[in-house]
Design an enzyme around this catalytic site. Structure first.
Site, PDB file in Angstrom:
ATOM      1  CB  CYS A  97      -4.139   4.735   5.428  1.00 24.27           C
ATOM      2  SG  CYS A  97      -5.282   3.570   4.675  1.00 24.27           S
TER       3      CYS A  97
ATOM      4  CD  GLU B  55      -2.658   1.182   2.585  1.00 20.40           C
ATOM      5  OE1 GLU B  55      -3.626   0.406   2.650  1.00 20.40           O
ATOM      6  OE2 GLU B  55      -2.320   1.921   3.514  1.00 20.40           O
TER       7      GLU B  55
END
Length: 272
Positions: A48, A14
């Site tokens: 996030c 990610e």
């Protein structure tokens, strides 16, 4: 990656970094404020894909600040610390790190903190310099810097010279501005006219032959392996009264409406 490669274990990487949010002059400041405030301070900013900083002109900043203060008050009340809908920082180490970031720029909204509760108020910073710590790391907390730019070109340049973000947000009533930002930048996911990005994980593919390694190619698999599947949520600036159901303060009636909206619907038909 190195540890997984020893065992041929598949994994998804990610993207990290800071998620930009460009706000065009052609927008409704209260709608933008509602949507940015909602997701920036959701879970006390500890998500996030939350917008990490806002790029806008000086004129738009002056319109945004009172709108953001209004949204914060509407969502969390006159005393956000007493709101049951505002979370706390996950640990003492993270709390102290965030307290240090409050010294960057100038506090325009919020800025209060309480170490005994690991509480940091929904905070907006202005007059922030690019070299300050708050612009050098992912914030992961209820702090939002506003950075002024002279226009779209400067905003795009600001975004593209930094690390590729996990999510990128653009607010504008002008569809050409949205298309320009989307075409000129690269990010894990892109979202227009909303602050909530659902699908923003970027898979970094590593090729192998057939079923060996951590990927495959030949035919369609080559195309998929070497393609960047970019999630794009393109939403218009309207329907704010409908979207407002997401905003705090929360209530049983709002929960019932949300559950009703998410209910699976089916139909039966007869083919003749």
């Amino acid at each position: 990656m190195a540890a997984a490669a020893k065992h041929l274990t598949p994994l998804t990487l990610e993207l990290g970094g800071k998620n930009p949010c460009y706000v065009d002059d052609d927008c409704d400041p209260q709608t933008v404020a509602n949507r940015v405030v909602f997701f920036r301070y959701f879970n006390a900013g500890q998500t996030c894909v939350a917008p990490d900083y806002v790029l806008c002109s000086r004129e738009t900043q002056e319109r945004l600040l009172p709108a953001m203060q209004s949204a914060i008050t509407q969502f969390y009340g006159e005393d956000p610390k007493a709101s049951p809908d505002l979370g706390r920082i996950v640990g003492e180490k993270q709390f102290r790190r965030l307290q240090g970031l409050l010294r960057c720029g100038r506090v325009a909204i919020g800025g209060q903190s309480d170490e005994t509760e690991r509480y940091i108020a929904p905070t907006v910073l202005v007059d922030v310099q690019e070299t300050e710590p708050v612009m050098q790391e992912e914030i992961f907390g209820p702090i939002l810097p506003l950075v002024t730019v002279r226009g779209l070109d400067e905003a795009v340049d600001f975004i593209t010279r930094r690390e590729k973000p996990l999510a990128l947000y653009t607010f504008s009533n002008n569809s050409q501005v949205v298309k320009r930002v989307m075409a000129a930048t690269s990010s894990g996911g892109f979202c227009s006219n909303d602050g909530f990005m659902h699908l923003t994980l970027e898979t970094l593919p590593f090729g192998g032959v057939g079923a060996s390694g951590m990927g495959s190619y030949h035919g369609k698999f080559s195309f998929d392996t070497f393609s960047h599947h970019r999630a794009c949520l393109l939403r218009g600036p309207g329907l704010e009264k409908i979207y407002a159901i997401r905003y705090p303060p929360y209530s049983p009636s709002k929960l019932r409406l949300l559950l009703l909206a998410m209910r699976t619907r089916s139909c039966s038909c007869t083919l003749l």
